[in-house]
Design a protein around this motif. Structure first.
Motif, PDB file in Angstrom:
ATOM      1  N   VAL A 104       0.867  -1.180   0.000  1.00 41.24           N
ATOM      2  CA  VAL A 104       0.000   0.000   0.000  1.00 41.24           C
ATOM      3  C   VAL A 104       0.899   1.222   0.000  1.00 41.24           C
ATOM      4  O   VAL A 104       1.906   1.267   0.715  1.00 41.24           O
ATOM      5  N   GLU A 105       0.543   2.225  -0.786  1.00 39.00           N
ATOM      6  CA  GLU A 105       1.310   3.469  -0.804  1.00 39.00           C
ATOM      7  C   GLU A 105       0.913   4.347   0.382  1.00 39.00           C
ATOM      8  O   GLU A 105      -0.230   4.315   0.841  1.00 39.00           O
ATOM      9  N   ALA A 106       1.866   5.131   0.851  1.00 41.84           N
ATOM     10  CA  ALA A 106       1.636   5.961   2.035  1.00 41.84           C
ATOM     11  C   ALA A 106       0.479   6.940   1.819  1.00 41.84           C
ATOM     12  O   ALA A 106      -0.313   7.191   2.736  1.00 41.84           O
ATOM     13  N   ARG A 107       0.364   7.490   0.632  1.00 42.59           N
ATOM     14  CA  ARG A 107      -0.692   8.483   0.388  1.00 42.59           C
ATOM     15  C   ARG A 107      -2.092   7.872   0.481  1.00 42.59           C
ATOM     16  O   ARG A 107      -3.085   8.592   0.605  1.00 42.59           O
ATOM     17  N   SER A 108      -2.175   6.538   0.401  1.00 38.67           N
ATOM     18  CA  SER A 108      -3.477   5.878   0.447  1.00 38.67           C
ATOM     19  C   SER A 108      -4.011   5.711   1.869  1.00 38.67           C
ATOM     20  O   SER A 108      -5.183   5.385   2.049  1.00 38.67           O
ATOM     21  N   ILE A 109      -3.166   5.911   2.882  1.00 38.72           N
ATOM     22  CA  ILE A 109      -3.618   5.675   4.259  1.00 38.72           C
ATOM     23  C   ILE A 109      -3.635   6.959   5.082  1.00 38.72           C
ATOM     24  O   ILE A 109      -3.742   6.906   6.306  1.00 38.72           O
ATOM     25  N   VAL A 110      -3.526   8.115   4.439  1.00 40.48           N
ATOM     26  CA  VAL A 110      -3.549   9.381   5.171  1.00 40.48           C
ATOM     27  C   VAL A 110      -4.671  10.269   4.643  1.00 40.48           C
ATOM     28  O   VAL A 110      -5.055  10.181   3.477  1.00 40.48           O
ATOM     29  N   GLU A 111      -5.171  11.121   5.518  1.00 44.53           N
ATOM     30  CA  GLU A 111      -6.171  12.130   5.145  1.00 44.53           C
ATOM     31  C   GLU A 111      -5.831  13.424   5.859  1.00 44.53           C
ATOM     32  O   GLU A 111      -5.675  13.435   7.091  1.00 44.53           O
ATOM     33  N   PRO A 112      -5.664  14.524   5.141  1.00 40.31           N
ATOM     34  CA  PRO A 112      -5.314  15.796   5.788  1.00 40.31           C
ATOM     35  C   PRO A 112      -6.356  16.178   6.841  1.00 40.31           C
ATOM     36  O   PRO A 112      -7.562  16.079   6.599  1.00 40.31           O
ATOM     37  N   ILE A 113      -5.885  16.609   7.979  1.00 40.59           N
ATOM     38  CA  ILE A 113      -6.803  16.956   9.064  1.00 40.59           C
ATOM     39  C   ILE A 113      -7.631  18.183   8.700  1.00 40.59           C
ATOM     40  O   ILE A 113      -8.781  18.336   9.125  1.00 40.59           O
ATOM     41  N   ARG A 114      -7.078  19.065   7.874  1.00 41.78           N
ATOM     42  CA  ARG A 114      -7.837  20.249   7.460  1.00 41.78           C
ATOM     43  C   ARG A 114      -9.014  19.862   6.565  1.00 41.78           C
ATOM     44  O   ARG A 114     -10.049  20.542   6.563  1.00 41.78           O
ATOM     45  N   SER A 115      -8.867  18.792   5.807  1.00 41.27           N
ATOM     46  CA  SER A 115      -9.996  18.332   4.997  1.00 41.27           C
ATOM     47  C   SER A 115     -11.110  17.792   5.881  1.00 41.27           C
ATOM     48  O   SER A 115     -12.291  17.917   5.549  1.00 41.27           O
ATOM     49  N   ILE A 116     -10.727  17.217   7.006  1.00 41.72           N
ATOM     50  CA  ILE A 116     -11.726  16.676   7.933  1.00 41.72           C
ATOM     51  C   ILE A 116     -12.473  17.803   8.633  1.00 41.72           C
ATOM     52  O   ILE A 116     -13.703  17.800   8.694  1.00 41.72           O
ATOM     53  N   VAL A 117     -11.745  18.787   9.162  1.00 44.20           N
ATOM     54  CA  VAL A 117     -12.401  19.868   9.904  1.00 44.20           C
ATOM     55  C   VAL A 117     -13.154  20.806   8.978  1.00 44.20           C
ATOM     56  O   VAL A 117     -14.110  21.473   9.394  1.00 44.20           O
ATOM     57  N   ARG A 118     -12.738  20.900   7.705  1.00 37.00           N
ATOM     58  CA  ARG A 118     -13.424  21.790   6.755  1.00 37.00           C
ATOM     59  C   ARG A 118     -14.863  21.347   6.505  1.00 37.00           C
ATOM     60  O   ARG A 118     -15.738  22.160   6.197  1.00 37.00           O
ATOM     61  N   LYS A 119     -15.100  20.053   6.642  1.00 35.82           N
ATOM     62  CA  LYS A 119     -16.438  19.518   6.399  1.00 35.82           C
ATOM     63  C   LYS A 119     -17.373  19.714   7.588  1.00 35.82           C
ATOM     64  O   LYS A 119     -18.574  19.434   7.478  1.00 35.82           O
ATOM     65  N   LYS A 120     -16.842  20.169   8.710  1.00 32.51           N
ATOM     66  CA  LYS A 120     -17.668  20.316   9.902  1.00 32.51           C
ATOM     67  C   LYS A 120     -18.524  21.582   9.813  1.00 32.51           C
ATOM     68  O   LYS A 120     -18.105  22.608   9.273  1.00 32.51           O
ATOM     69  N   SER A 121     -19.709  21.495  10.378  1.00 39.45           N
ATOM     70  CA  SER A 121     -20.606  22.650  10.418  1.00 39.45           C
ATOM     71  C   SER A 121     -20.362  23.503  11.655  1.00 39.45           C
ATOM     72  O   SER A 121     -20.986  24.548  11.814  1.00 39.45           O
ATOM     73  N   ILE A 122     -19.471  23.058  12.542  1.00 41.51           N
ATOM     74  CA  ILE A 122     -19.168  23.816  13.754  1.00 41.51           C
ATOM     75  C   ILE A 122     -17.812  24.495  13.599  1.00 41.51           C
ATOM     76  O   ILE A 122     -17.088  24.276  12.634  1.00 41.51           O
ATOM     77  N   ASP A 123     -17.476  25.344  14.566  1.00 40.45           N
ATOM     78  CA  ASP A 123     -16.265  26.142  14.511  1.00 40.45           C
ATOM     79  C   ASP A 123     -15.061  25.302  14.944  1.00 40.45           C
ATOM     80  O   ASP A 123     -14.884  25.023  16.135  1.00 40.45           O
ATOM     81  N   VAL A 124     -14.213  24.868  13.997  1.00 37.56           N
ATOM     82  CA  VAL A 124     -13.034  24.052  14.289  1.00 37.56           C
ATOM     83  C   VAL A 124     -11.833  24.658  13.594  1.00 37.56           C
ATOM     84  O   VAL A 124     -11.872  24.948  12.396  1.00 37.56           O
ATOM     85  N   LYS A 125     -10.739  24.855  14.355  1.00 31.07           N
ATOM     86  CA  LYS A 125      -9.492  25.377  13.793  1.00 31.07           C
ATOM     87  C   LYS A 125      -8.383  24.372  14.076  1.00 31.07           C
ATOM     88  O   LYS A 125      -8.444  23.627  15.048  1.00 31.07           O
TER      89      LYS A 125
END
Length: 521
Positions: A104-125
């Motif tokens: 498995v390539e390394a890029r396949s097992i990671v997800e940027p944390i900013r992409s996760i918090v960007r999808k939230k409807s609440i205030d996350v920094k």
């Protein structure tokens, strides 16, 4: 024109009737809100009074399984969430052994944390920084940026919090063995997996040089894995497949020199799992030619040799030449957590002690979950008097089977070891347990006093077990805590909460319980 005329008329009206000229203005801003109240009058009066309505600030330390699961499930808009971690991505760590060999390539097992918090409807920094000090008394965390993200890495800053969620994970446990840090590879981060992959390729390239002797080739192509847990076993299996299915085709002359050795201090590998899994893994490794040295404890690691001592062998030390060592012997305590534990009187523990609601003991506004924490489950015998009083609804001083059955569900939620004990003794009903203490009496006729009740439950706490340090446990803890935070206001309005049987003054949610399915509160 009409709008201007309306404003003029309103202005004259307020001047003529100042006692009625009261204006309430509500405006919202990021991170909170402001309420302005003005009592207007013809003489100008005092300026409007601003009253700040702040959101409660939740600081999350870490972006691993526990911290990311908490962020994904948190949806209460009354919180201002600040995430602090030196790692700006979430990694699917169970696949790290596969990254070491290119499955498995390394890029396949990671997800940027900013992409996760960007999808939230609440205030996350999110801030890419590391916490180096926790000040529980003043509700502050001291942080510094990563050296790569700042000019000198010394611009320290302080973050206030109302609630702190510690999900920093752990670090490799070296057991203070000499030479481990200097000479061994670890397998906890994506960077570790990539470095191991490069080291394996370099070993084969070096062994292919014409100037080396056969003995030197054997040493260079001897791969040693220390630790027979899930990570060590998975890496050994991945490395075996990588060598025999791919590398021998590229380096055919090296095939006869490759050796994989697994060192485990206990009597079996994967000893935290069912015996059938252990037996299967050991027989598979024997068939594949992976050398398992059980009962071998590593005492020293040099740049070319690893020294081991076999238990029960009069302390005799054996040295093993190697080309690469992967150290995977469990989880150690993060230095920041160790310092914090000393401040709160937990210096003798391996991890932060929390109650069943994941709150750090002695710190009501701090929660800890994942590998950096362990739940201090209360014992049944500690609360036996309270349990008896709760079940004895008629205050007769004796307990019947019917009375105990009415509260058994709540008691099993509070003390999960009771249910485990019943299963281990193959008891179908709580009446079977009570009958053991009373003797040859019909189940429905059983009545126990407090001493007989203690006797019946005296061995229940023997089934207490710590949760395994796995990604699944950490994820479930993050999900559980997020659901608690989502319903915190509801619980404050309803003091009884969703659980009927609870210790006075404790949290108003059901305690955390590790299950195979997603947790319910």
């Amino acid at each position: 024109m009409n709008s201007l005329s309306l404003l003029k008329r309103a202005s004259r009206y307020f001047d003529d009737y100042p006692s009625l000229a009261k204006l309430v203005v509500v405006c919202t801003i990021s991170g909170g809100g402001y309420v302005a109240y003005a009592d207007a009058n013809g003489t100008g009066g005092s300026p409007p009074v601003l009253e700040e309505i702040k959101k409660k600030k939740v600081v999350v330390l870490g972006t691993g399984w526990a911290g990311t699961s908490f962020l994904k499930k948190l949806d209460n808009p009354s919180y201002d969430v600040q995430v602090i971690s030196p790692r700006n991505y979430f990694a699917f760590t169970p696949l790290l052994p596969s990254v070491t060999c290119g499955t498995v390539e390394a890029r396949s097992i990671v997800e940027p944390i900013r992409s996760i918090v960007r999808k939230k409807s609440i205030d996350v920094k999110y801030w890419e920084a590391e916490c180096f000090k926790i000040d529980a008394e003043n509700k502050k965390v001291h942080c510094r940026p990563n050296p790569d993200s700042s000019q000198n890495g010394k611009e320290e800053f302080v973050v206030d919090y109302d609630y702190l969620v510690i999900a920093m994970g752990g670090c490799p446990n070296t057991f203070n063995t000499p030479g481990v840090v200097e000479n061994c590879n670890f397998l906890k981060e994506v960077e570790d997996a990539q470095q191991i992959r490069q080291s394996v390729i370099n070993s084969f390239e070096k062994a292919s040089l014409p100037t080396l002797s056969d003995e030197e080739r054997k040493r260079i192509l001897h791969f040693v894995i220390v630790g027979g847990g899930p990570t060590g076993v998975e890496f050994a299996a991945e490395l075996h497949d990588f060598v025999n299915e791919d590398l021998v085709k590229l380096y055919p002359a090296a095939k006869d020199f490759v050796k994989i050795t697994l060192l485990e201090a206990s009597d079996h590998i994967l000893n935290m799992f069912d015996k059938r899994i252990t037996d299967f893994a050991e027989s598979k490794f024997q068939r594949d030619g992976i050398d398992m040295k059980l009962g071998s404890m590593v005492v020293k690691v040099s740049d070319k040799e690893i020294s081991t001592k076999v238990r029960g062998n009069s302390g005799e030390i054996t040295t093993i030449p190697y080309g690469m060592v992967v150290w995977s012997t469990g989880i150690g305590t993060h230095p920041v957590i160790r310092d914090f534990m000393q401040k709160i009187g937990q210096s003798n523990r391996r991890a932060l002690a929390t109650d069943e609601w994941l709150r750090v003991e002695g710190c009501g506004s701090i929660y800890a979950l994942g590998d950096c924490a362990t739940i201090n489950q209360r014992k049944v015998m500690e609360d036996i008097a309270a349990i008896f009083k709760k079940a004895d609804k008629d205050n007769s001083g004796t307990l019947t089977v019917k009375e105990f059955r009415e509260v058994i569900k709540d008691i099993c939620e509070r003390y999960p070891q009771l249910e485990l004990y019943l299963k281990s003794k193959k008891m179908r009903d709580i009446a079977d347990l009570l009958k053991m203490a009373k003797g040859d009496v019909a189940k429905e006729a059983i009545e126990l006093n407090i001493e007989e009740f203690k006797k019946a439950l005296s061995e229940v706490d023997s089934q207490m077990k710590n949760h395994p340090a796995t990604a699944q446990v950490a994820a479930q803890q993050g999900t559980y805590l997020a659901k608690c935070f989502n319903r915190m206001e509801e619980a404050e309005k309803n003091p009884e909460g969703p659980i009927r049987f609870r210790e006075e003054g404790r949290h108003r949610f059901r305690p955390f319980r590790y299950i195979l399915n997603p947790v319910r509160i």
